[in-house]
Scaffold this motif. Structure first.
Motif, mmCIF file in Angstrom:
data_model
loop_
_atom_site.group_PDB
_atom_site.id
_atom_site.type_symbol
_atom_site.label_atom_id
_atom_site.label_comp_id
_atom_site.label_asym_id
_atom_site.label_seq_id
_atom_site.Cartn_x
_atom_site.Cartn_y
_atom_site.Cartn_z
ATOM 1 N N MET A 73 0.840 -1.202 0.000
ATOM 2 C CA MET A 73 0.000 0.000 0.000
ATOM 3 C C MET A 73 0.875 1.253 0.000
ATOM 4 S SD MET A 73 -3.143 -1.143 0.056
ATOM 5 C CE MET A 73 -4.122 0.237 0.623
ATOM 6 N N GLY A 74 2.187 1.061 -0.083
ATOM 7 C CA GLY A 74 3.111 2.184 -0.140
ATOM 8 C C GLY A 74 3.393 2.835 1.196
ATOM 9 N N ASN A 75 2.860 2.269 2.285
ATOM 10 C CA ASN A 75 2.983 2.920 3.601
ATOM 11 C C ASN A 75 4.056 2.299 4.495
ATOM 12 O OD1 ASN A 75 1.582 0.542 3.864
ATOM 13 N ND2 ASN A 75 -0.009 1.341 5.205
ATOM 14 N N ARG A 76 4.842 1.337 3.939
ATOM 15 C CA ARG A 76 5.896 0.706 4.736
ATOM 16 C C ARG A 76 7.172 0.627 3.900
ATOM 17 N NH1 ARG A 76 1.612 -3.331 7.413
ATOM 18 N NH2 ARG A 76 1.582 -4.364 5.380
ATOM 19 N N PRO A 77 7.701 1.773 3.472
ATOM 20 C CA PRO A 77 8.849 1.739 2.550
ATOM 21 C C PRO A 77 10.090 1.104 3.154
ATOM 22 C CG PRO A 77 8.449 3.973 3.348
ATOM 23 C CD PRO A 77 7.278 3.145 3.780
ATOM 24 N N ASP A 78 10.347 1.335 4.446
ATOM 25 C CA ASP A 78 11.552 0.767 5.062
ATOM 26 C C ASP A 78 11.448 -0.750 5.167
ATOM 27 O OD1 ASP A 78 12.540 3.326 5.323
ATOM 28 O OD2 ASP A 78 11.889 3.552 7.403
ATOM 29 N N GLU A 79 10.265 -1.226 5.589
ATOM 30 C CA GLU A 79 10.063 -2.669 5.700
ATOM 31 C C GLU A 79 10.130 -3.336 4.335
ATOM 32 O OE1 GLU A 79 8.251 -0.325 7.059
ATOM 33 O OE2 GLU A 79 7.708 -0.808 9.149
ATOM 34 N N LEU A 80 9.553 -2.677 3.319
ATOM 35 C CA LEU A 80 9.601 -3.226 1.960
ATOM 36 C C LEU A 80 11.039 -3.340 1.481
ATOM 37 C CD1 LEU A 80 8.301 -4.096 -0.720
ATOM 38 C CD2 LEU A 80 8.100 -1.669 -1.313
ATOM 39 N N ARG A 81 11.827 -2.327 1.728
ATOM 40 C CA ARG A 81 13.220 -2.356 1.276
ATOM 41 C C ARG A 81 13.992 -3.479 1.980
ATOM 42 N NH1 ARG A 81 16.074 1.133 -2.144
ATOM 43 N NH2 ARG A 81 18.111 0.189 -2.456
ATOM 44 N N ALA A 82 13.727 -3.667 3.281
ATOM 45 C CA ALA A 82 14.402 -4.747 4.009
ATOM 46 C C ALA A 82 14.004 -6.114 3.449
ATOM 47 C CB ALA A 82 14.065 -4.659 5.494
ATOM 48 N N LEU A 83 12.719 -6.273 3.112
ATOM 49 C CA LEU A 83 12.267 -7.530 2.520
ATOM 50 C C LEU A 83 12.951 -7.762 1.177
ATOM 51 C CD1 LEU A 83 10.415 -9.997 2.199
ATOM 52 C CD2 LEU A 83 8.651 -8.450 1.314
ATOM 53 N N LEU A 84 12.991 -6.740 0.335
ATOM 54 C CA LEU A 84 13.627 -6.885 -0.975
ATOM 55 C C LEU A 84 15.109 -7.238 -0.831
ATOM 56 C CD1 LEU A 84 11.924 -3.904 -2.828
ATOM 57 C CD2 LEU A 84 11.495 -6.338 -3.193
ATOM 58 N N ASP A 85 15.770 -6.654 0.161
ATOM 59 C CA ASP A 85 17.178 -6.986 0.400
ATOM 60 C C ASP A 85 17.321 -8.456 0.786
ATOM 61 O OD1 ASP A 85 17.920 -4.410 -0.173
ATOM 62 O OD2 ASP A 85 18.129 -3.768 1.911
ATOM 63 N N SER A 86 16.376 -8.953 1.611
ATOM 64 C CA SER A 86 16.456 -10.356 2.034
ATOM 65 C C SER A 86 16.203 -11.300 0.864
ATOM 66 C CB SER A 86 15.473 -10.632 3.170
ATOM 67 O OG SER A 86 14.120 -10.691 2.725
ATOM 68 N N VAL A 87 15.373 -10.894 -0.088
ATOM 69 C CA VAL A 87 15.147 -11.705 -1.278
ATOM 70 C C VAL A 87 16.392 -11.684 -2.173
ATOM 71 C CG1 VAL A 87 13.760 -11.961 -3.372
ATOM 72 C CG2 VAL A 87 12.648 -11.350 -1.215
ATOM 73 N N ALA A 88 17.010 -10.522 -2.296
ATOM 74 C CA ALA A 88 18.204 -10.398 -3.140
ATOM 75 C C ALA A 88 19.363 -11.235 -2.605
ATOM 76 C CB ALA A 88 18.613 -8.935 -3.236
ATOM 77 N N LYS A 89 19.387 -11.509 -1.313
ATOM 78 C CA LYS A 89 20.481 -12.259 -0.688
ATOM 79 C C LYS A 89 20.274 -13.771 -0.741
ATOM 80 C CE LYS A 89 21.634 -8.513 2.528
ATOM 81 N NZ LYS A 89 21.573 -8.061 3.949
ATOM 82 N N GLN A 90 19.214 -14.225 -1.375
ATOM 83 C CA GLN A 90 18.958 -15.665 -1.430
ATOM 84 C C GLN A 90 20.033 -16.395 -2.220
ATOM 85 O OE1 GLN A 90 16.270 -17.455 0.207
ATOM 86 N NE2 GLN A 90 16.547 -15.479 1.243
ATOM 87 N N ASP A 91 20.400 -17.574 -1.725
ATOM 88 C CA ASP A 91 21.386 -18.401 -2.408
ATOM 89 C C ASP A 91 20.830 -18.873 -3.754
ATOM 90 O OD1 ASP A 91 22.923 -18.139 -0.122
ATOM 91 O OD2 ASP A 91 22.251 -20.060 0.714
ATOM 92 N N GLY A 92 21.729 -19.257 -4.647
ATOM 93 C CA GLY A 92 21.308 -19.805 -5.933
ATOM 94 C C GLY A 92 20.979 -18.730 -6.942
ATOM 95 N N ASP A 93 20.262 -19.118 -7.984
ATOM 96 C CA ASP A 93 19.904 -18.183 -9.042
ATOM 97 C C ASP A 93 19.067 -17.038 -8.496
ATOM 98 O OD1 ASP A 93 21.227 -19.802 -10.815
ATOM 99 O OD2 ASP A 93 19.422 -20.808 -11.546
ATOM 100 N N ARG A 94 19.144 -15.917 -9.180
ATOM 101 C CA ARG A 94 18.434 -14.710 -8.753
ATOM 102 C C ARG A 94 16.923 -14.931 -8.750
ATOM 103 N NH1 ARG A 94 16.505 -10.033 -11.533
ATOM 104 N NH2 ARG A 94 16.635 -8.136 -10.259
ATOM 105 N N VAL A 95 16.267 -14.438 -7.714
ATOM 106 C CA VAL A 95 14.808 -14.467 -7.632
ATOM 107 C C VAL A 95 14.269 -13.192 -8.269
ATOM 108 C CG1 VAL A 95 12.804 -14.521 -6.101
ATOM 109 C CG2 VAL A 95 14.863 -15.835 -5.497
ATOM 110 N N GLU A 96 13.497 -13.340 -9.342
ATOM 111 C CA GLU A 96 12.885 -12.188 -9.991
ATOM 112 C C GLU A 96 11.726 -11.682 -9.131
ATOM 113 O OE1 GLU A 96 13.983 -10.794 -12.764
ATOM 114 O OE2 GLU A 96 15.575 -12.294 -13.019
ATOM 115 N N VAL A 97 11.610 -10.369 -8.981
ATOM 116 C CA VAL A 97 10.622 -9.798 -8.063
ATOM 117 C C VAL A 97 9.724 -8.805 -8.788
ATOM 118 C CG1 VAL A 97 10.258 -8.524 -5.910
ATOM 119 C CG2 VAL A 97 12.233 -10.046 -6.138
ATOM 120 N N VAL A 98 8.427 -8.895 -8.478
ATOM 121 C CA VAL A 98 7.452 -7.898 -8.912
ATOM 122 C C VAL A 98 6.782 -7.327 -7.677
ATOM 123 C CG1 VAL A 98 5.252 -7.522 -10.078
ATOM 124 C CG2 VAL A 98 7.010 -8.880 -11.196
#
Length: 290
Positions: free
Chosen positions: A10-35
């Protein structure tokens, strides 16, 4: 296996969203595509390579997630597995995507995996976040009959076969609707305690529409999916459970308003599950009467 992730915001949790995206980017193996789908709101700044979709109106949780699915092609066919993650969650470990790949590769009939949700400060998993009746031990993985909406992985072949989440539900019980359809098509669902999403401890009743939506969608769930003989049994059991929980007067009035709405408003196509699916649910520990 190719893995993607759908996150609605809903656009109201930008810091939490960024932390989640960082945790997805750090996943082992092939890159996880995100939408990331802005559900009736602009999407906050996201890292390079993260795709975004901004909707002009809030389509609700299932509607927003369905838009995210289609961003990966019809029924998400551009990937093999889709993660669905709450925007204020955080993947606790770097191997979650790899564990998902292995789980789906090892079991061709596995259609959905439900993650364990844990409070980031206490490590506690709320009982309601263990998707089975015997929920006292959240560290025990098992086959289950439903899954957690904001912490799961779905094989996209399931979505192609049985369809996505029910848009009309907007909020509440959309996961069980998809789970029942998947089970009826022969797929299995696992709860995995080693796949962890950190999420602050909350109460679902924090949402103003909670009691109305829960009651309305419970009726819709039964009308859409259960054999006719089980509809009154299922809804009668939940009516009794609701009364035993002694909600407040306003909450109870909202619940009964939603219950009535569930009977008087369209719920989508009715596709009652097979009786052998009823038996499968029963053998898995949760017959579709509770």
């Amino acid at each position: 296996m190719k893995v993607g992730a759908v996150i609605i915001t809903m656009g109201n949790r930008p810091d939490e969203l960024r932390a989640l995206l960082d945790s997805v980017a750090k996943q082992d193996g092939d890159r996880v595509e995100v939408v990331v789908v802005g559900n009736g709101s602009p999407v906050p700044d996201v890292p390079e390579g993260v795709r975004t979709v901004e909707l002009s109106e809030n389509l609700g949780i299932p509607g927003g997630r369905n838009i995210g699915i289609e961003a990966f092609g019809p029924s998400g066919r551009d990937v093999d597995v889709l993660l669905f993650l709450d925007d204020d969650g955080l993947l606790a470990h770097h191997d979650t995507a790899e564990l998902c790949r292995k789980a789906f590769e090892d079991d061709p009939k596995l259609g959905i995996v439900s993650f364990r949700i844990a409070d980031p400060d206490t490590g506690e998993t709320q009982r309601r976040h263990v998707p089975r009746l015997r929920a006292s031990d959240p560290m025990r993985s098992s086959r289950v009959t439903t899954f957690l909406g904001g912490a799961n992985a779905v094989r996209t072949q399931v979505l192609a076969e049985v369809g996505g989440l029910p848009d009309e539900f907007f909020y509440a019980h959309e996961e069980t609707d998809l789970a029942w359809r998947a089970l009826d098509a022969g797929w299995m669902i696992d709860y995995r305690s080693d796949m962890v999403l950190y999420h602050p401890t909350t109460a679902p009743s924090r949402h103003a529409v909670y009691h109305r939506m829960v009651a309305r969608n419970r009726v819709w769930l039964a009308r859409r999916n259960l054999p006719a003989a089980l509809v009154p049994v299922y809804l009668g059991a939940w009516l009794l459970l609701t009364l035993l929980r002694k909600p407040s007067g306003p909450a109870l009035r909202a619940w009964f308003g939603g219950f009535k709405e569930g009977w008087t408003s369209p719920c989508g196509a009715r596709r009652p599950m097979k009786w052998r699916t009823v038996w499968r649910l029963t053998r898995l520990g949760r017959p579709p009467v509770i």
